[in-house]
Motif scaffolding. Structure first.
Motif, PDB file in Angstrom:
ATOM      1  N   PHE A 284     -19.413   5.105  71.936  1.00  0.00           N
ATOM      2  CA  PHE A 284     -18.426   6.088  71.098  1.00  0.00           C
ATOM      3  C   PHE A 284     -17.467   5.047  70.352  1.00  0.00           C
ATOM      4  O   PHE A 284     -17.094   3.959  70.818  1.00  0.00           O
ATOM      5  N   PRO A 285     -16.887   5.628  69.316  1.00  0.00           N
ATOM      6  CA  PRO A 285     -15.928   4.889  68.393  1.00  0.00           C
ATOM      7  C   PRO A 285     -14.730   4.640  69.391  1.00  0.00           C
ATOM      8  O   PRO A 285     -14.440   5.323  70.358  1.00  0.00           O
ATOM      9  N   GLN A 286     -13.878   3.574  68.820  1.00  0.00           N
ATOM     10  CA  GLN A 286     -12.592   3.294  69.677  1.00  0.00           C
ATOM     11  C   GLN A 286     -11.727   4.489  69.689  1.00  0.00           C
ATOM     12  O   GLN A 286     -11.681   5.409  68.692  1.00  0.00           O
ATOM     13  N   GLN A 287     -10.907   4.848  70.795  1.00  0.00           N
ATOM     14  CA  GLN A 287     -10.137   5.773  70.661  1.00  0.00           C
ATOM     15  C   GLN A 287      -9.145   5.940  69.727  1.00  0.00           C
ATOM     16  O   GLN A 287      -8.428   4.977  69.372  1.00  0.00           O
ATOM     17  N   VAL A 288      -9.015   7.037  69.014  1.00  0.00           N
ATOM     18  CA  VAL A 288      -7.932   7.252  67.868  1.00  0.00           C
ATOM     19  C   VAL A 288      -6.777   7.850  68.526  1.00  0.00           C
ATOM     20  O   VAL A 288      -5.847   7.401  68.054  1.00  0.00           O
ATOM     21  N   SER A 289      -6.980   8.898  69.119  1.00  0.00           N
ATOM     22  CA  SER A 289      -5.711   9.589  69.613  1.00  0.00           C
ATOM     23  C   SER A 289      -5.265   8.847  70.924  1.00  0.00           C
ATOM     24  O   SER A 289      -6.191   8.525  71.729  1.00  0.00           O
ATOM     25  N   MET A 290      -4.081   9.266  70.893  1.00  0.00           N
ATOM     26  CA  MET A 290      -3.426   8.471  72.336  1.00  0.00           C
ATOM     27  C   MET A 290      -3.591   9.681  73.451  1.00  0.00           C
ATOM     28  O   MET A 290      -3.024  10.794  73.082  1.00  0.00           O
ATOM     29  N   ILE A 291      -4.032   9.847  74.527  1.00  0.00           N
ATOM     30  CA  ILE A 291      -3.880  10.508  75.638  1.00  0.00           C
ATOM     31  C   ILE A 291      -3.313   9.864  76.577  1.00  0.00           C
ATOM     32  O   ILE A 291      -3.510   8.757  76.713  1.00  0.00           O
ATOM     33  N   PRO A 292      -2.591  10.712  77.614  1.00  0.00           N
ATOM     34  CA  PRO A 292      -1.753   9.890  78.502  1.00  0.00           C
ATOM     35  C   PRO A 292      -2.936   9.162  79.628  1.00  0.00           C
ATOM     36  O   PRO A 292      -3.768   9.490  79.819  1.00  0.00           O
ATOM     37  N   MET A 293      -2.312   7.889  80.030  1.00  0.00           N
ATOM     38  CA  MET A 293      -3.091   7.127  80.645  1.00  0.00           C
ATOM     39  C   MET A 293      -2.765   7.056  82.392  1.00  0.00           C
ATOM     40  O   MET A 293      -2.938   6.059  82.596  1.00  0.00           O
ATOM     41  N   ASP A 294      -2.724   8.299  82.555  1.00  0.00           N
ATOM     42  CA  ASP A 294      -2.378   8.303  84.322  1.00  0.00           C
ATOM     43  C   ASP A 294      -3.608   8.297  85.039  1.00  0.00           C
ATOM     44  O   ASP A 294      -4.508   9.327  84.971  1.00  0.00           O
TER      45      ASP A 294
ATOM     46  N   ALA B 152      -4.570  18.173  78.361  1.00  0.00           N
ATOM     47  CA  ALA B 152      -3.192  18.104  78.557  1.00  0.00           C
ATOM     48  C   ALA B 152      -2.907  17.902  76.856  1.00  0.00           C
ATOM     49  O   ALA B 152      -1.975  18.296  76.172  1.00  0.00           O
ATOM     50  N   ALA B 153      -3.709  16.906  76.346  1.00  0.00           N
ATOM     51  CA  ALA B 153      -3.359  16.506  74.853  1.00  0.00           C
ATOM     52  C   ALA B 153      -3.940  17.797  73.894  1.00  0.00           C
ATOM     53  O   ALA B 153      -3.070  17.906  72.832  1.00  0.00           O
ATOM     54  N   LEU B 154      -5.125  18.482  74.181  1.00  0.00           N
ATOM     55  CA  LEU B 154      -5.243  19.515  73.571  1.00  0.00           C
ATOM     56  C   LEU B 154      -3.973  20.712  73.593  1.00  0.00           C
ATOM     57  O   LEU B 154      -3.902  21.325  72.639  1.00  0.00           O
ATOM     58  N   GLU B 155      -3.666  21.045  74.931  1.00  0.00           N
ATOM     59  CA  GLU B 155      -2.634  21.850  74.965  1.00  0.00           C
ATOM     60  C   GLU B 155      -1.469  21.348  74.315  1.00  0.00           C
ATOM     61  O   GLU B 155      -0.681  22.407  73.552  1.00  0.00           O
ATOM     62  N   GLN B 156      -0.995  20.345  74.203  1.00  0.00           N
ATOM     63  CA  GLN B 156       0.072  19.778  73.504  1.00  0.00           C
ATOM     64  C   GLN B 156      -0.005  20.073  71.962  1.00  0.00           C
ATOM     65  O   GLN B 156       0.934  20.669  71.258  1.00  0.00           O
TER      66      GLN B 156
ATOM     67  N   ILE C 289      -1.915  22.629  70.878  1.00  0.00           N
ATOM     68  CA  ILE C 289      -1.564  24.063  70.551  1.00  0.00           C
ATOM     69  C   ILE C 289      -0.270  24.401  70.694  1.00  0.00           C
ATOM     70  O   ILE C 289       0.520  25.101  69.763  1.00  0.00           O
ATOM     71  N   ALA C 290       0.386  23.582  71.548  1.00  0.00           N
ATOM     72  CA  ALA C 290       2.042  23.859  71.751  1.00  0.00           C
ATOM     73  C   ALA C 290       3.020  23.443  70.429  1.00  0.00           C
ATOM     74  O   ALA C 290       3.723  24.106  69.999  1.00  0.00           O
ATOM     75  N   ASP C 291       2.537  22.275  69.998  1.00  0.00           N
ATOM     76  CA  ASP C 291       3.161  21.886  68.544  1.00  0.00           C
ATOM     77  C   ASP C 291       2.587  22.461  67.304  1.00  0.00           C
ATOM     78  O   ASP C 291       3.426  22.111  66.423  1.00  0.00           O
ATOM     79  N   GLY C 292       1.615  23.303  67.452  1.00  0.00           N
ATOM     80  CA  GLY C 292       1.335  24.073  66.248  1.00  0.00           C
ATOM     81  C   GLY C 292       0.102  23.367  65.313  1.00  0.00           C
ATOM     82  O   GLY C 292      -0.261  23.595  64.541  1.00  0.00           O
ATOM     83  N   THR C 293      -0.340  22.103  65.966  1.00  0.00           N
ATOM     84  CA  THR C 293      -1.296  21.305  65.274  1.00  0.00           C
ATOM     85  C   THR C 293      -2.525  22.312  65.096  1.00  0.00           C
ATOM     86  O   THR C 293      -3.141  22.174  64.085  1.00  0.00           O
ATOM     87  N   TYR C 294      -2.867  23.030  66.228  1.00  0.00           N
ATOM     88  CA  TYR C 294      -3.807  24.100  66.411  1.00  0.00           C
ATOM     89  C   TYR C 294      -3.003  25.329  66.557  1.00  0.00           C
ATOM     90  O   TYR C 294      -2.971  25.827  67.644  1.00  0.00           O
ATOM     91  N   PRO C 295      -2.726  26.101  65.401  1.00  0.00           N
ATOM     92  CA  PRO C 295      -2.102  27.370  65.569  1.00  0.00           C
ATOM     93  C   PRO C 295      -2.763  28.463  66.048  1.00  0.00           C
ATOM     94  O   PRO C 295      -4.182  28.423  66.103  1.00  0.00           O
TER      95      PRO C 295
ATOM     96  N   ALA D  98     -12.984  24.116  78.885  1.00  0.00           N
ATOM     97  CA  ALA D  98     -13.266  25.165  79.936  1.00  0.00           C
ATOM     98  C   ALA D  98     -11.993  25.519  80.490  1.00  0.00           C
ATOM     99  O   ALA D  98     -11.684  26.737  81.050  1.00  0.00           O
ATOM    100  N   GLU D  99     -11.294  24.536  81.015  1.00  0.00           N
ATOM    101  CA  GLU D  99     -10.091  24.869  81.764  1.00  0.00           C
ATOM    102  C   GLU D  99      -9.149  25.434  80.766  1.00  0.00           C
ATOM    103  O   GLU D  99      -8.112  26.359  81.110  1.00  0.00           O
ATOM    104  N   LEU D 100      -8.915  25.143  79.423  1.00  0.00           N
ATOM    105  CA  LEU D 100      -7.987  25.878  78.544  1.00  0.00           C
ATOM    106  C   LEU D 100      -8.400  27.376  78.448  1.00  0.00           C
ATOM    107  O   LEU D 100      -7.550  28.354  78.197  1.00  0.00           O
ATOM    108  N   LYS D 101     -10.127  27.597  78.509  1.00  0.00           N
ATOM    109  CA  LYS D 101     -10.349  28.809  78.335  1.00  0.00           C
ATOM    110  C   LYS D 101      -9.855  29.728  79.680  1.00  0.00           C
ATOM    111  O   LYS D 101      -9.527  30.790  79.551  1.00  0.00           O
ATOM    112  N   ARG D 102      -9.997  28.952  80.819  1.00  0.00           N
ATOM    113  CA  ARG D 102      -9.673  29.654  82.022  1.00  0.00           C
ATOM    114  C   ARG D 102      -8.160  30.240  82.128  1.00  0.00           C
ATOM    115  O   ARG D 102      -7.977  30.993  82.775  1.00  0.00           O
ATOM    116  N   ARG D 103      -7.283  29.115  81.343  1.00  0.00           N
ATOM    117  CA  ARG D 103      -5.847  29.537  81.405  1.00  0.00           C
ATOM    118  C   ARG D 103      -5.468  30.339  80.485  1.00  0.00           C
ATOM    119  O   ARG D 103      -4.420  30.788  79.957  1.00  0.00           O
ATOM    120  N   GLY D 104      -6.464  30.733  79.482  1.00  0.00           N
ATOM    121  CA  GLY D 104      -6.327  31.723  78.605  1.00  0.00           C
ATOM    122  C   GLY D 104      -5.726  31.240  77.042  1.00  0.00           C
ATOM    123  O   GLY D 104      -5.299  32.115  76.330  1.00  0.00           O
TER     124      GLY D 104
END
Length: 86
Positions: free
Chosen positions: A4-14, A25-29, A31-37, A64-70
């Protein structure tokens, strides 16, 4: 072995969280910030996997988790869309 190509987006590294939870969590963020309205279509699993540096199955589990949460809905043959009731 597929590479896979090198990571472009930063996702929390916990390290306590599995990769699918970090992607969710990154996708939810986004959605929340309007990147995906509301009503917008999410990119497919393969492009998101390349962006996050994970396997497509990891993205699928996150979505699937985002779908489960609506937060998103899926329509066979059309894609996954952000729910309109954010």
């Amino acid at each position: 072995m597929r590479r896979f190509p090198q990571q472009v987006s930063m996702i929390p590294m916990d390290p306590a969280q599995p990769p699918w939870k970090r992607v969710a969590a990154a996708l939810e963020q986004r959605i929340a910030d309007g990147t995906y309205p509301p009503g917008s279509r999410l990119p497919g699993a393969v492009p998101l996997a390349a962006e996050f540096g994970v396997a497509p199955s990891t993205v699928a589990k996150a979505v699937a988790e985002l779908k489960r949460r609506g937060l998103v809905t899926a329509s066979a043959g059309w894609g996954t869309f952000v729910s309109g009731d954010q």
